[in-house]
Write a protein that holds these residues in place. Structure first.
Motif, PDB file in Angstrom:
ATOM      1  N   THR A   1      -5.670  10.884  11.321  1.00  0.00           N
ATOM      2  CA  THR A   1      -5.608  11.659  12.721  1.00  0.00           C
ATOM      3  C   THR A   1      -4.790  10.357  13.289  1.00  0.00           C
ATOM      4  OG1 THR A   1      -5.975  13.610  12.698  1.00  0.00           O
ATOM      5  CG2 THR A   1      -5.162  13.145  15.012  1.00  0.00           C
ATOM      6  N   ASP A   2      -5.436   9.442  13.761  1.00  0.00           N
ATOM      7  CA  ASP A   2      -5.110   8.181  15.134  1.00  0.00           C
ATOM      8  C   ASP A   2      -4.209   7.281  13.917  1.00  0.00           C
ATOM      9  OD1 ASP A   2      -6.740   9.557  16.970  1.00  0.00           O
ATOM     10  OD2 ASP A   2      -7.890   7.461  16.748  1.00  0.00           O
ATOM     11  N   LEU A   3      -5.109   7.318  13.099  1.00  0.00           N
ATOM     12  CA  LEU A   3      -4.092   6.549  11.662  1.00  0.00           C
ATOM     13  C   LEU A   3      -2.368   6.458  11.213  1.00  0.00           C
ATOM     14  CD1 LEU A   3      -6.822   5.436   9.160  1.00  0.00           C
ATOM     15  CD2 LEU A   3      -5.356   3.651  10.619  1.00  0.00           C
ATOM     16  N   ALA A   4      -2.286   8.234  11.568  1.00  0.00           N
ATOM     17  CA  ALA A   4      -0.589   9.054  11.134  1.00  0.00           C
ATOM     18  C   ALA A   4      -0.192   9.170  11.610  1.00  0.00           C
ATOM     19  CB  ALA A   4      -1.848  10.047  10.374  1.00  0.00           C
ATOM     20  N   ARG A   5      -0.735   8.671  13.542  1.00  0.00           N
ATOM     21  CA  ARG A   5       0.562   8.589  14.877  1.00  0.00           C
ATOM     22  C   ARG A   5       1.565   7.461  14.427  1.00  0.00           C
ATOM     23  NH1 ARG A   5      -4.418   9.103  17.666  1.00  0.00           N
ATOM     24  NH2 ARG A   5      -4.953  11.654  19.170  1.00  0.00           N
ATOM     25  N   LYS A   6       3.212   7.996  14.751  1.00  0.00           N
ATOM     26  CA  LYS A   6       3.955   7.178  14.913  1.00  0.00           C
ATOM     27  C   LYS A   6       3.439   5.951  15.826  1.00  0.00           C
ATOM     28  CE  LYS A   6       7.398  10.702  13.872  1.00  0.00           C
ATOM     29  NZ  LYS A   6       8.748  11.844  14.375  1.00  0.00           N
ATOM     30  N   ASP A   7       3.315   5.986  16.274  1.00  0.00           N
ATOM     31  CA  ASP A   7       2.681   4.815  17.334  1.00  0.00           C
ATOM     32  C   ASP A   7       1.141   4.526  17.508  1.00  0.00           C
ATOM     33  OD1 ASP A   7       1.341   6.562  19.080  1.00  0.00           O
ATOM     34  OD2 ASP A   7       2.517   6.892  20.490  1.00  0.00           O
ATOM     35  N   THR A   8       0.291   4.947  16.602  1.00  0.00           N
ATOM     36  CA  THR A   8      -0.439   4.186  16.312  1.00  0.00           C
ATOM     37  C   THR A   8      -0.825   2.922  16.477  1.00  0.00           C
ATOM     38  OG1 THR A   8      -2.770   4.700  14.853  1.00  0.00           O
ATOM     39  CG2 THR A   8      -0.598   4.058  13.619  1.00  0.00           C
TER      40      THR A   8
ATOM     41  N   ALA B   1      -7.659   1.351   2.127  1.00  0.00           N
ATOM     42  CA  ALA B   1      -5.806   0.996   1.746  1.00  0.00           C
ATOM     43  C   ALA B   1      -6.569   2.017  -0.035  1.00  0.00           C
ATOM     44  CB  ALA B   1      -5.815   0.181   1.997  1.00  0.00           C
ATOM     45  N   ALA B   2      -7.418   0.455  -0.183  1.00  0.00           N
ATOM     46  CA  ALA B   2      -7.890   1.076  -1.887  1.00  0.00           C
ATOM     47  C   ALA B   2      -7.507   2.115  -2.211  1.00  0.00           C
ATOM     48  CB  ALA B   2      -8.318  -0.132  -2.391  1.00  0.00           C
ATOM     49  N   ALA B   3      -9.090   2.727  -1.468  1.00  0.00           N
ATOM     50  CA  ALA B   3      -9.469   4.321  -1.386  1.00  0.00           C
ATOM     51  C   ALA B   3      -8.494   5.077  -1.056  1.00  0.00           C
ATOM     52  CB  ALA B   3     -10.786   4.555  -0.219  1.00  0.00           C
ATOM     53  N   LEU B   4      -7.605   5.225   0.313  1.00  0.00           N
ATOM     54  CA  LEU B   4      -6.924   6.213   0.199  1.00  0.00           C
ATOM     55  C   LEU B   4      -5.546   6.172  -0.906  1.00  0.00           C
ATOM     56  CD1 LEU B   4      -6.212   4.726   4.253  1.00  0.00           C
ATOM     57  CD2 LEU B   4      -7.284   7.208   3.527  1.00  0.00           C
TER      58      LEU B   4
ATOM     59  N   ALA C   1      -6.447   8.776  -2.975  1.00  0.00           N
ATOM     60  CA  ALA C   1      -6.862   9.941  -2.815  1.00  0.00           C
ATOM     61  C   ALA C   1      -5.347  10.355  -2.504  1.00  0.00           C
ATOM     62  CB  ALA C   1      -8.036   9.846  -1.322  1.00  0.00           C
ATOM     63  N   GLY C   2      -4.204   9.905  -3.083  1.00  0.00           N
ATOM     64  CA  GLY C   2      -2.999   9.890  -3.060  1.00  0.00           C
ATOM     65  C   GLY C   2      -2.149   9.649  -1.312  1.00  0.00           C
ATOM     66  N   ILE C   3      -2.741   9.384  -0.458  1.00  0.00           N
ATOM     67  CA  ILE C   3      -2.393   8.889   0.519  1.00  0.00           C
ATOM     68  C   ILE C   3      -1.761   7.898   0.686  1.00  0.00           C
ATOM     69  CG2 ILE C   3      -2.742   8.917   3.273  1.00  0.00           C
ATOM     70  CD1 ILE C   3      -4.416  11.416   2.213  1.00  0.00           C
ATOM     71  N   THR C   4      -0.156   8.725   1.519  1.00  0.00           N
ATOM     72  CA  THR C   4       0.891   7.349   1.218  1.00  0.00           C
ATOM     73  C   THR C   4       0.920   6.213   2.817  1.00  0.00           C
ATOM     74  OG1 THR C   4       2.387   8.695   0.404  1.00  0.00           O
ATOM     75  CG2 THR C   4       3.429   7.102   1.614  1.00  0.00           C
ATOM     76  N   LEU C   5       0.724   5.034   2.189  1.00  0.00           N
ATOM     77  CA  LEU C   5      -0.416   4.193   3.789  1.00  0.00           C
ATOM     78  C   LEU C   5       1.796   3.737   3.729  1.00  0.00           C
ATOM     79  CD1 LEU C   5      -2.834   2.068   1.829  1.00  0.00           C
ATOM     80  CD2 LEU C   5      -2.578   4.140   3.375  1.00  0.00           C
ATOM     81  N   HIS C   6       1.243   2.618   5.181  1.00  0.00           N
ATOM     82  CA  HIS C   6       3.018   3.058   6.277  1.00  0.00           C
ATOM     83  C   HIS C   6       2.641   1.575   6.246  1.00  0.00           C
ATOM     84  CE1 HIS C   6       6.196   2.177   9.072  1.00  0.00           C
ATOM     85  NE2 HIS C   6       5.662   2.006   9.504  1.00  0.00           N
TER      86      HIS C   6
ATOM     87  N   HIS D   1       3.663  -2.514   8.829  1.00  0.00           N
ATOM     88  CA  HIS D   1       4.204  -2.876   9.283  1.00  0.00           C
ATOM     89  C   HIS D   1       4.724  -4.088   9.572  1.00  0.00           C
ATOM     90  CE1 HIS D   1       2.479   0.198  11.281  1.00  0.00           C
ATOM     91  NE2 HIS D   1       1.215   0.942  10.891  1.00  0.00           N
ATOM     92  N   ASN D   2       5.919  -4.216  10.253  1.00  0.00           N
ATOM     93  CA  ASN D   2       6.825  -5.988  10.123  1.00  0.00           C
ATOM     94  C   ASN D   2       5.116  -7.124   9.515  1.00  0.00           C
ATOM     95  OD1 ASN D   2       8.670  -4.613  10.056  1.00  0.00           O
ATOM     96  ND2 ASN D   2       8.742  -4.933  12.297  1.00  0.00           N
ATOM     97  N   ASP D   3       3.830  -7.288  10.698  1.00  0.00           N
ATOM     98  CA  ASP D   3       2.951  -8.148  10.516  1.00  0.00           C
ATOM     99  C   ASP D   3       2.181  -7.860   9.345  1.00  0.00           C
ATOM    100  OD1 ASP D   3       1.439  -5.639  10.753  1.00  0.00           O
ATOM    101  OD2 ASP D   3       0.517  -7.141  13.012  1.00  0.00           O
ATOM    102  N   GLY D   4       2.838  -7.098   7.828  1.00  0.00           N
ATOM    103  CA  GLY D   4       1.765  -6.890   6.969  1.00  0.00           C
ATOM    104  C   GLY D   4       0.787  -5.827   7.044  1.00  0.00           C
ATOM    105  N   THR D   5       0.656  -4.863   7.969  1.00  0.00           N
ATOM    106  CA  THR D   5      -0.584  -4.629   7.966  1.00  0.00           C
ATOM    107  C   THR D   5      -0.311  -3.111   7.942  1.00  0.00           C
ATOM    108  OG1 THR D   5      -0.536  -4.188  10.442  1.00  0.00           O
ATOM    109  CG2 THR D   5      -1.931  -5.842   9.870  1.00  0.00           C
ATOM    110  N   LEU D   6      -1.486  -1.876   7.948  1.00  0.00           N
ATOM    111  CA  LEU D   6      -1.281  -0.336   6.610  1.00  0.00           C
ATOM    112  C   LEU D   6      -1.537   0.127   7.452  1.00  0.00           C
ATOM    113  CD1 LEU D   6      -1.571  -2.025   2.937  1.00  0.00           C
ATOM    114  CD2 LEU D   6       0.159  -1.129   4.169  1.00  0.00           C
ATOM    115  N   SER D   7      -0.652   1.188   7.760  1.00  0.00           N
ATOM    116  CA  SER D   7      -1.934   2.186   9.091  1.00  0.00           C
ATOM    117  C   SER D   7      -1.106   3.584   7.814  1.00  0.00           C
ATOM    118  CB  SER D   7      -0.946   3.188   9.563  1.00  0.00           C
ATOM    119  OG  SER D   7      -0.065   3.115  10.298  1.00  0.00           O
TER     120      SER D   7
END
Length: 395
Positions: free
Chosen positions: A82-89, A98-101, A104-109, A111-117
């Motif tokens: 839930t924390d990872l999916a917040r807009k302002d997380t 990330a590979a496991a997500l 599991a069919g979860i779409t990742l976002h 960020h500008n610095d190359g990190t993922l949520s």
């Protein structure tokens, strides 16, 4: 030398001095790696991915986020997702996580610095649960009202446009309880799109709220109200038969004399009419007559009593038949006043009570109304209190 013994890599400078190599791993990085490994294992377990041990029950549907209280492998997995999916997380996923997500069919976002949520638009499992519940409710309605696609599971279909009783069950669903909750004036319950479509097909009126959601219109009639109307109609038919009012089939032989109550044992059309009428005429009665039964009683010359709540019963002063002079005894006699009384009593010529029930009741009896519309007659006064004087003399 102590650093070397501790496994710390050193670098030598031109002047012969030494320092720690900049690429030496930090302990915090090791902790991150461990946490990343734990998080990826929790995902594998929660979604039942290859390598899971079967610990997680139930599994999270692929491509959906669990509820925030979901736990697996002693990890507050739902809260993290839930924390990872917040807009302002500010939370980020590690490489293994990330590979496991992704598996599991979860779409990742990204960020500008190359990190993922996690992409904030990722659907929740609760939404899937709502869709399943909506489909199940729609199926129950289809079955209860025998709409197209029903399987015939329910043997007592609900009449189109009416709500069932609160205890009505179908397909293991407490449909009656749900529909009554949806129809309350102050209800906070709402229906899904499939359930709404099924209710509309069943003739149920819906109410739209200011936020665009839907519930059932509180004015929707209940099947129990229809049952009362049917029961009232049946009771009126019994009175019509017993007093040989217009529309009778001649089943009652002999008829009850106009303006009198039958004895308590009197039965007609398989109904204990005498017992009911005596209950209705008791001074402390709690029994009441419906509009159609009231109209039939009025046309039979029976005086009614109005109660403070607007309901009606039979006035206690209405004349009773002497059991020794009951209809059957009178019919067997060849001479005497009782025979003359029955022979000369023609219900069709008797006055009809002018009260609010009379007009509406005949309108509610369409089959009788077609052939037997009562003609205007002088009105008989009703009694509104127990102390009023009866229009009938005691015999």
């Amino acid at each position: 030398m102590a650093l070397v013994k501790a496994g710390i890599m050193l670098r030598q400078h031109d002047d012969g001095t030494r320092s720690i190599r900049p690429d030496t791993p930090r302990a915090s990085q090791m902790v991150k790696n461990t946490v990343d490994q734990i998080n990826s294992m929790a995902i594998i377990e929660a979604y039942g991915l290859p390598g899971n041990t079967g610990t997680a029950q139930p599994l999270i549907p692929r491509g959906h986020l669990p509820s925030s209280i979901y736990e697996v492998l002693e990890t507050k997995f739902g809260q993290r997702m839930t924390d990872l999916a917040r807009k302002d997380t500010k939370s980020r996923v590690g490489p293994r996580e990330a590979a496991a997500l992704i598996n599991a069919g979860i779409t990742l976002h990204q960020h500008n610095d190359g990190t993922l949520s996690i992409d904030p638009t990722t659907p929740r499992a609760s939404q899937l649960d709502k869709q399943k519940a909506d489909s199940a409710n729609a199926r129950a309605i289809t079955e209860a009202y025998q709409l197209p696609g029903h399987t015939g599971t329910t043997q007592l279909p609900i009449l189109h446009g009416h709500l069932p009783s609160q205890t009505y069950l179908v397909l293991g669903t407490k449909l009656g309880q749900r529909l009554h909750a949806l129809a309350k004036d102050d209800t906070e319950s709402r229906m899904g799109p499939e359930e709404a479509a099924a209710l509309i097909n069943a003739g149920i009126k819906l109410r739209q709220h200011s936020n665009g959601t839907w519930s059932i219109d509180p004015t929707t009639p209940k099947a129990s109200q229809l049952d009362k109307q049917i029961t009232d109609y049946a009771k009126a038919n019994v009175v019509i038969e017993a007093y040989q009012l217009p529309g009778n089939t001649g089943t009652a032989q002999p008829p009850i004399p106009y303006g009198h109550l039958p004895n308590a044992a009197y039965e007609v059309l398989g109904t204990k009419l005498g017992q009911r009428m005596h209950h209705l005429a008791a001074k402390d009665t709690e029994s009441r007559v419906g509009p159609q039964e009231a109209a039939a009683l009025i046309n039979a010359g029976i005086t009614l009593r109005a109660h403070s709540d607007g309901t009606w019963s039979i006035h206690p002063d209405v004349d009773r038949l002497n059991p020794r002079r009951g209809p059957r005894a009178a019919l067997s006699a060849t001479t005497g006043p009782a025979v003359a009384e029955i022979a000369t009593t023609d219900p069709s010529t008797q006055p009809t009570l002018d009260n609010p029930y009379a007009g509406t009741a005949w309108a509610l009896l369409p089959e009788l109304h077609q052939n037997h519309t009562p003609s205007p007659q002088p009105a008989i006064p009703t009694h509104t209190t127990a102390n009023s004087t009866s229009t009938h003399s005691r015999r």
